[in-house]
Design a protein around this motif. Structure first.
Motif, PDB file in Angstrom:
ATOM      1  N   UNK A  87       4.886  44.344   9.663  1.00  0.00           N
ATOM      2  CA  UNK A  87       5.888  44.832  10.609  1.00  0.00           C
ATOM      3  C   UNK A  87       6.510  43.628  11.280  1.00  0.00           C
ATOM      4  N   UNK A  88       7.445  43.879  12.199  1.00  0.00           N
ATOM      5  CA  UNK A  88       8.219  42.795  12.810  1.00  0.00           C
ATOM      6  C   UNK A  88       7.337  41.820  13.570  1.00  0.00           C
ATOM      7  N   UNK A  89       6.200  42.311  14.111  1.00  0.00           N
ATOM      8  CA  UNK A  89       5.336  41.450  14.916  1.00  0.00           C
ATOM      9  C   UNK A  89       4.234  40.802  14.088  1.00  0.00           C
ATOM     10  N   UNK A  90       4.092  41.225  12.843  1.00  0.00           N
ATOM     11  CA  UNK A  90       3.004  40.751  12.004  1.00  0.00           C
ATOM     12  C   UNK A  90       3.471  39.534  11.207  1.00  0.00           C
ATOM     13  N   UNK A  91       2.829  38.386  11.422  1.00  0.00           N
ATOM     14  CA  UNK A  91       3.181  37.165  10.702  1.00  0.00           C
ATOM     15  C   UNK A  91       1.922  36.600  10.042  1.00  0.00           C
ATOM     16  N   UNK A  92       1.473  37.245   8.963  1.00  0.00           N
ATOM     17  CA  UNK A  92       0.236  36.786   8.318  1.00  0.00           C
ATOM     18  C   UNK A  92       0.466  35.490   7.560  1.00  0.00           C
ATOM     19  N   UNK A 114      -6.297  30.698   7.137  1.00  0.00           N
ATOM     20  CA  UNK A 114      -5.325  29.610   7.185  1.00  0.00           C
ATOM     21  C   UNK A 114      -4.328  29.641   6.052  1.00  0.00           C
ATOM     22  N   UNK A 115      -4.347  30.707   5.261  1.00  0.00           N
ATOM     23  CA  UNK A 115      -3.422  30.841   4.151  1.00  0.00           C
ATOM     24  C   UNK A 115      -3.972  30.288   2.853  1.00  0.00           C
TER      25      UNK A 115
END
Length: 655
Positions: A87-92, A114-115
């Motif tokens: 969603x707009x607030x989710x920055x995985x 950490x990706x």
């Protein structure tokens, strides 16, 4: 009119990169990048290509943030790295995704706090290993997330270092450290690696049982070297395969039959001797063997043929980058391609086929198939843009008789054209492949002829040619460039009364050196340039590498800043604040000394014919599309002012 006449049209051109082929050779994909709707970022997607070269390419992925680093599993599933916000607030962080060969939607295969930064799959087994960073004090993946959340919640960005380096190109290193992780079992294969896996290249055996990776070993002071390490994927047991002091061992490639590993060996340079890169092969259980010792070229990539009978290698060669086959036993070298292209992303496949990307200064990167008989077939992917002129070669002769070759672009028509000398960076490199960022056709579309020479220190002409300028950058590299310029000025299409010089990084260094040693040019553009070598050496992100070449005396003798009083040519200085390879202090000092100490100082009102284009958020290259556009607008305005007598029209977005 061509697409190069309008920067917006040029930036909108699709860009082909990473290539991957399935283990059975039936599937081939590439990464294609295009501008987002706001034209502020390039977003990549994965496209499927027809290995037969008949059907058109088709797009497979459509993520908003893009997909990259495609690779195939043994079963033919496509893996890739992507950020898929919920969603707009989710920055995985970036995760590893799997697109099944049988069809359907992609599913997340592995997410790390950490990706995920890279992935390699076994060719004949269900096994995938990924590169992913973990905090050094983390006891596991769940603990790593908790520690990262704590740093984020408390707005802590501090990093405590105990060794070197601490920065790389445009980003800070730490506090996390790269690890290798078994993607299937979420097991850390390299606990407590320290800095060992920074910039590591690794491979997984076809049966999935072992991993071979480069492994950085710290030395005294800030020194470092790279060894090769073998890791048992089942147990995590780690053993050193090859460790040779005074060398960097890299690019390991495990033979498909599991019998051997090939790799490159780069000797550490000294103030009197440049590095040498050679090809090596090690049969497991035996000592490594250096192959093709008499082959005077530097291997830039290494892969095995599908049947393990040959090494498929690329190397710079005379302004091109051909594909070669090297016998892993005898070391015999056979050139496989004989055109004017440079090949990258070389992917051997069953049946003696090889897939690759190739490009030249006449053609952007595009996928091709190389057949066993040497025939090269272009595979449908993206259209090739029409060029605004022609490409030719020019060869000059240096004072000692050495040939100095260059590429030369000429604008359409038959009118004499002003000349721009464009000097490549590196300096260990060559003008031999298409550059989206450093593209001569954008200047050629404005009526300029662009000269791209390979002076001393350039690769593709042998070890002695590299040694021509080693530790003496202001010597033969400079005189080679002047010889190349003289030869170009003799061309009937060149207006020798209107010339400019420009370059970035080492090319910027040479532009600065030229400014202080000749007044033959009407304008000079210096991007991300070295100015005061005594200051640059300890502050660049790889000071240990610099110290191998330049002694204090050499740095003083070859430093452009010592000739600032002789500069009488208007200069355009360009630099990004996030450039850690050539720190911003070089540009700040250059700019101050141009205004106060050059032959064209600022007047009593502080006005100067020099200009400084500064990017607070950019790195060594200036990559954001909107900033690259301004870069070319400012450069062409500056050149137009001094070579064409035109009033400078600066971009409105500069305010």
């Amino acid at each position: 009119m061509t697409l190069f006449d309008d920067l917006d049209d040029y930036l909108a051109l699709p860009r082909v990169s990473g290539l991957a082929v399935s283990p059975d050779g039936s599937r081939l994909v590439a990464t294609v990048s295009t501008l987002n709707e706001k034209r502020t970022e390039f977003v990549s997607a994965i496209w499927e290509l027809d290995p037969a070269g008949v059907r058109p390419a088709r797009r497979l992925t459509h993520g908003v943030k893009g997909e990259s680093a495609p690779t195939f599993t043994a079963a033919g599933d496509l893996l890739f790295i992507a950020v898929r916000p919920g969603d707009a607030e989710d920055k995985p962080p970036a995760a590893l995704w799997r697109l099944p060969a049988s069809g359907g939607e992609a599913v997340e295969m592995l997410g790390m706090p950490g990706g995920v930064t890279g992935a390699v799959s076994a060719r004949a087994a269900d096994a995938t290993v990924v590169a992913a960073p973990l905090l050094p004090s983390s006891s596991g993946i769940d603990d790593d997330k908790a520690r990262r959340d704590a740093r984020k919640d408390n707005a802590v960005s501090a990093i405590l270092h105990t060794g070197y380096p601490i920065r790389h190109w445009d980003h800070d290193l730490g506090p996390d450290q790269p690890h290798l992780v078994d993607a299937d079992g979420r097991r850390d294969l390299t606990p407590g690696p320290g800095p060992a896996l920074q910039e590591a290249v690794f491979d997984v055996s076809a049966d999935g049982e072992l991993v071979v990776t480069s492994w950085r070993i710290p030395g005294p002071g800030a020194e470092t070297r790279s060894a090769l390490v073998r890791i048992d994927r089942a147990t995590g047991e780690r053993t050193t395969l090859v460790d040779e002091p005074g060398t960097d061992l890299d690019h390991p490639a495990i033979a498909p039959d599991g019998s051997a590993v090939a790799f490159t060996r780069e000797t550490h340079s000294s103030p009197t001797s440049p590095p040498r890169i050679t090809l090596c092969c090690m049969r497991f259980g035996a000592d490594p063997v250096e192959l093709a010792r008499e082959w005077d070229r530097w291997p830039s990539s290494v892969a095995w043929s599908a049947d393990s009978s040959a090494l498929i290698v690329t190397a710079d060669d005379g302004g091109r980058g051909p594909v070669f086959s090297v016998d892993p036993v005898s070391g015999a070298v056979t050139r496989l391609t004989h055109d004017d292209f440079t090949y990258t992303d070389v992917r051997p496949a069953p049946g003696g086929l090889i897939y690759a990307l190739r490009s030249s200064y006449a053609t952007p990167p595009h996928p091709v198939r190389i057949d066993p008989d040497g025939a090269v077939t272009e595979l449908p992917c993206v259209d090739t843009p029409e060029l605004p002129g022609t490409l030719t070669e020019v060869t000059a002769t240096a004072a000692d008789g050495t040939p100095i070759r260059s590429w030369l672009t000429l604008p359409a028509g038959d009118q004499p054209a002003p000349l721009v000398l464009w000097i490549h960076g590196g300096p260990l490199g060559s003008w031999n492949s298409w550059h989206w960022r450093w593209n001569p056709w954008l200047l050629t579309a404005h009526g300029y002829a662009v000269l791209m020479p390979d002076p001393g220190l350039s690769t593709g002409y042998g070890q002695d040619f590299i040694a021509r300028g080693w530790g003496a950058w202001g010597g033969q590299p400079y005189t080679d460039l002047m010889a190349a310029t003289d030869a170009a000025c003799a061309h009937p299409r060149i207006d020798a009364s209107r010339t400019a010089a420009m370059g970035g990084s080492f090319g910027g260094y040479m532009a600065n050196w030229i400014a202080g040693h000749t007044d033959r040019f009407d304008a000079i553009v210096t991007h991300a340039s070295l100015w005061a070598l005594d200051q640059f050496g300890p502050t660049t992100d790889g000071a240990y590498y610099w110290a191998r070449e330049m002694t204090e005396q050499m740095a003083q003798h070859n430093s452009p800043h010592r000739s600032v009083a002789e500069i009488s040519t208007p200069m355009l200085v360009i630099h990004g604040d996030k450039d850690y390879r050539v720190p911003i202090g070089e540009a700040l000092r250059l700019w101050y000394e141009l205004l106060t100490s050059s032959g064209l100082p600022a007047d009593e009102h502080g006005e100067s014919p020099h200009r400084f284009l500064y990017y607070p958020s950019e790195n060594h290259w200036v990559l954001a599309p909107q900033h690259a556009k301004i870069w070319y607008q400012v450069v062409t305005a500056f050149l137009g002012e001094h070579l064409g007598g035109e009033p400078a029209r600066w971009p409105e977005l500069l305010g």
